[in-house]
Design a protein around this motif. Structure first.
Motif, PDB file in Angstrom:
ATOM      1  N   ALA A 277       1.025  -1.178   0.078  1.00 31.40           N
ATOM      2  CA  ALA A 277       0.093   0.023   0.010  1.00 31.40           C
ATOM      3  C   ALA A 277       0.866   1.297  -0.235  1.00 31.40           C
ATOM      4  O   ALA A 277       0.671   2.092  -0.614  1.00 31.40           O
ATOM      5  N   ILE A 278       2.000   1.003   0.684  1.00 27.89           N
ATOM      6  CA  ILE A 278       2.801   2.351   0.560  1.00 27.89           C
ATOM      7  C   ILE A 278       3.532   2.414  -0.584  1.00 27.89           C
ATOM      8  O   ILE A 278       3.498   3.785  -1.225  1.00 27.89           O
ATOM      9  N   TYR A 279       3.997   1.436  -1.438  1.00 29.22           N
ATOM     10  CA  TYR A 279       4.309   1.665  -2.750  1.00 29.22           C
ATOM     11  C   TYR A 279       3.348   1.971  -3.751  1.00 29.22           C
ATOM     12  O   TYR A 279       3.790   2.883  -4.607  1.00 29.22           O
ATOM     13  N   VAL A 280       2.095   1.849  -3.390  1.00 30.35           N
ATOM     14  CA  VAL A 280       0.912   2.164  -4.445  1.00 30.35           C
ATOM     15  C   VAL A 280       0.749   3.606  -3.942  1.00 30.35           C
ATOM     16  O   VAL A 280       0.959   4.638  -5.141  1.00 30.35           O
ATOM     17  N   ALA A 281       0.739   4.040  -2.810  1.00 26.57           N
ATOM     18  CA  ALA A 281       0.849   5.601  -2.523  1.00 26.57           C
ATOM     19  C   ALA A 281       1.729   6.478  -3.061  1.00 26.57           C
ATOM     20  O   ALA A 281       1.562   7.482  -3.706  1.00 26.57           O
ATOM     21  N   ILE A 282       2.954   6.068  -2.930  1.00 19.27           N
ATOM     22  CA  ILE A 282       4.251   6.798  -3.547  1.00 19.27           C
ATOM     23  C   ILE A 282       3.940   6.821  -5.227  1.00 19.27           C
ATOM     24  O   ILE A 282       4.221   7.707  -5.722  1.00 19.27           O
ATOM     25  N   ILE A 283       3.581   5.707  -5.782  1.00 17.08           N
ATOM     26  CA  ILE A 283       3.536   5.727  -7.426  1.00 17.08           C
ATOM     27  C   ILE A 283       2.538   6.557  -7.689  1.00 17.08           C
ATOM     28  O   ILE A 283       2.610   7.365  -8.576  1.00 17.08           O
ATOM     29  N   MET A 284       1.318   6.635  -7.001  1.00 17.71           N
ATOM     30  CA  MET A 284      -0.053   7.661  -7.336  1.00 17.71           C
ATOM     31  C   MET A 284       0.820   8.930  -7.106  1.00 17.71           C
ATOM     32  O   MET A 284       0.276  10.084  -7.804  1.00 17.71           O
ATOM     33  N   LEU A 285       1.326   9.427  -5.944  1.00 18.34           N
ATOM     34  CA  LEU A 285       2.050  10.645  -5.764  1.00 18.34           C
ATOM     35  C   LEU A 285       2.838  11.179  -6.928  1.00 18.34           C
ATOM     36  O   LEU A 285       2.810  12.099  -7.311  1.00 18.34           O
ATOM     37  N   VAL A 286       3.760  10.099  -7.463  1.00 20.51           N
ATOM     38  CA  VAL A 286       4.613  10.587  -8.441  1.00 20.51           C
ATOM     39  C   VAL A 286       3.988  10.857  -9.645  1.00 20.51           C
ATOM     40  O   VAL A 286       4.034  11.841 -10.396  1.00 20.51           O
ATOM     41  N   ALA A 287       3.057   9.853  -9.923  1.00 23.80           N
ATOM     42  CA  ALA A 287       2.168  10.049 -11.211  1.00 23.80           C
ATOM     43  C   ALA A 287       1.400  11.605 -11.165  1.00 23.80           C
ATOM     44  O   ALA A 287       1.253  12.029 -12.257  1.00 23.80           O
ATOM     45  N   GLN A 288       0.900  11.502  -9.987  1.00 24.95           N
ATOM     46  CA  GLN A 288       0.166  13.034  -9.840  1.00 24.95           C
ATOM     47  C   GLN A 288       1.090  14.266 -10.130  1.00 24.95           C
ATOM     48  O   GLN A 288       0.477  15.032 -10.520  1.00 24.95           O
ATOM     49  N   GLN A 289       2.218  14.048  -9.486  1.00 21.95           N
ATOM     50  CA  GLN A 289       3.089  15.282  -9.546  1.00 21.95           C
ATOM     51  C   GLN A 289       3.321  15.471 -10.828  1.00 21.95           C
ATOM     52  O   GLN A 289       3.404  16.563 -11.335  1.00 21.95           O
ATOM     53  N   ILE A 290       3.837  14.399 -11.563  1.00 19.55           N
ATOM     54  CA  ILE A 290       4.195  14.626 -13.260  1.00 19.55           C
ATOM     55  C   ILE A 290       3.025  15.148 -13.810  1.00 19.55           C
ATOM     56  O   ILE A 290       3.202  15.864 -14.805  1.00 19.55           O
ATOM     57  N   GLU A 291       1.804  14.660 -13.741  1.00 15.08           N
ATOM     58  CA  GLU A 291       0.642  14.995 -14.354  1.00 15.08           C
ATOM     59  C   GLU A 291       0.523  16.454 -14.108  1.00 15.08           C
ATOM     60  O   GLU A 291       0.291  17.508 -15.250  1.00 15.08           O
TER      61      GLU A 291
END
Length: 362
Positions: A277-291
């Protein structure tokens, strides 16, 4: 007083509310129209979206001297090819993961209920205020967990019903592409003089607003979906294709879309492995910041000129009023209304300046 702007706006609002009230009172007369509207709404909406995506291709082919029927044939062949490639490469993976998710829905529901029960069992160690909040919300959360498996089945059924409606999309797309130039002149012909010119300009501005939103939002959504898929596959998350595709779809909702997409991914990741779940949150955060910092500014720019706080307010209000469709359509509807009001205000200012100039010359 009747010439004051605030008085005219107030009268307009009262008349609008009166018309809405009268419409509600006689809505039974219009029930057949509502049924027809509900039937064609989704195909017409998707046809309109595809129109704005394929119109640049149509304009390019027209500029090359292609005849309209030849251009339309080429576009539909290209769409069929894209659909075939998507169905062949991505479709089977998503279908298999949907089937697996439906089969495992009862087990996932049980795991969620166990997690909720574990939290409730630890409430005695928490402060009194938090304990009281858990007591108040525990029954609601349990009901949500029990309804998760039913939601999955209903979601799959809704997709099947939506696919049936997609049969009409090519017909709407064909005629919109074929005759879209006739729409603005047809509407403008009901007016004359400067008002006709204003109507034509307003329709052109609305067209530009919708084009910027739809083309930009789709590019952004696809980019976010690809980023999520890469991240989910990298960490080995179950249902990676399905969750990334869900993220692509929810990203059509401005601002709130990424946060909606991460909820099922967090649940699946936590059940698979708590640290996942921590990895998922990090991936979503990175994707959201890039977007938000790279993709959206370069793709959509500031074409809509809508403040983020306004976006949040509109989405929340539209969600309470019209549900999911309200959330999806709120921002483009607001942008269109804003364009109309902006042009109306500019037209009013022109009339006022012309009248003032005439008085001064006299």
């Amino acid at each position: 007083m009747t010439k004051k702007l605030w008085f005219q706006v107030g009268v307009g609002i009262l008349l609008g509310l009166l018309i809405i009230r009268m419409f509600i009172e006689v809505k039974g007369i219009f029930s057949p129209l509502f049924i027809i509207g509900q039937t064609i709404f989704l195909p017409l909406l998707l046809g309109g979206v595809l129109f704005y995506l394929t119109r640049p291709i149509l304009n390019f082919l027209d500029s090359r001297g292609w005849k309209r029927w030849t251009s339309l044939s080429a576009i539909f062949v290209g769409l069929a090819l894209v659909f075939w490639v998507f169905s062949s490469l991505v479709g089977p993976a998503i279908t298999n993961q949907v089937n697996d998710l439906v089969e495992e829905a009862p087990a996932i529901t049980q795991d969620v209920e166990d997690m909720i029960e574990e939290v409730i069992n630890q409430k005695d160690r928490l402060p009194d205020s938090i304990e009281q909040s858990i007591n108040d919300q525990s029954s609601k959360v349990t009901d949500i967990a029990k309804g998760f498996s039913n939601w999955v089945v209903v979601f799959v059924q809704s997709i099947a019903q939506g696919l049936f409606a997609l049969i009409l999309v090519p017909f709407f797309l064909f005629y919109i592409l074929k005759d879209h130039e006739k729409f603005a002149p047809f509407v403008a012909n009901f007016f004359s003089g400067e008002r006709k010119t204003w109507i034509r300009k307003t329709l052109v501005d609305i067209d530009g607003t919708l084009k910027s939103y739809i083309q930009g939002q789709l590019v952004v959504s696809v980019a976010v979906g690809i980023l999520l898929l890469i991240g989910y596959l990298t960490i080995g998350l179950k249902y990676a294709f399905l969750l990334a595709f869900f993220g692509l779809l929810t990203n059509v909702i401005p601002f709130l879309g990424p946060f909606i997409a991460v909820i099922p991914a967090l649940i699946i990741g936590f059940i698979q492995e708590p640290q996942m779940a921590i990895y998922v949150a990090i991936i979503m955060l990175v994707a959201q910041q890039i977007e938000s910092n790279l993709i959206s500014p370069n793709v959509m720019g500031r074409a809509l000129h809508i403040h983020p706080l306004t976006v949040i307010t509109i989405i929340l209000a539209a969600g309470n009023i019209a549900g999911l469709w309200g959330i999806i359509l709120a921002i483009p509807t607001y942008a269109v209304i804003k364009t109309i009001l902006k042009n109306a205000y500019a037209r009013r200012s022109e009339i006022k300046e012309a009248a003032t100039s005439t008085v001064e010359e006299e």
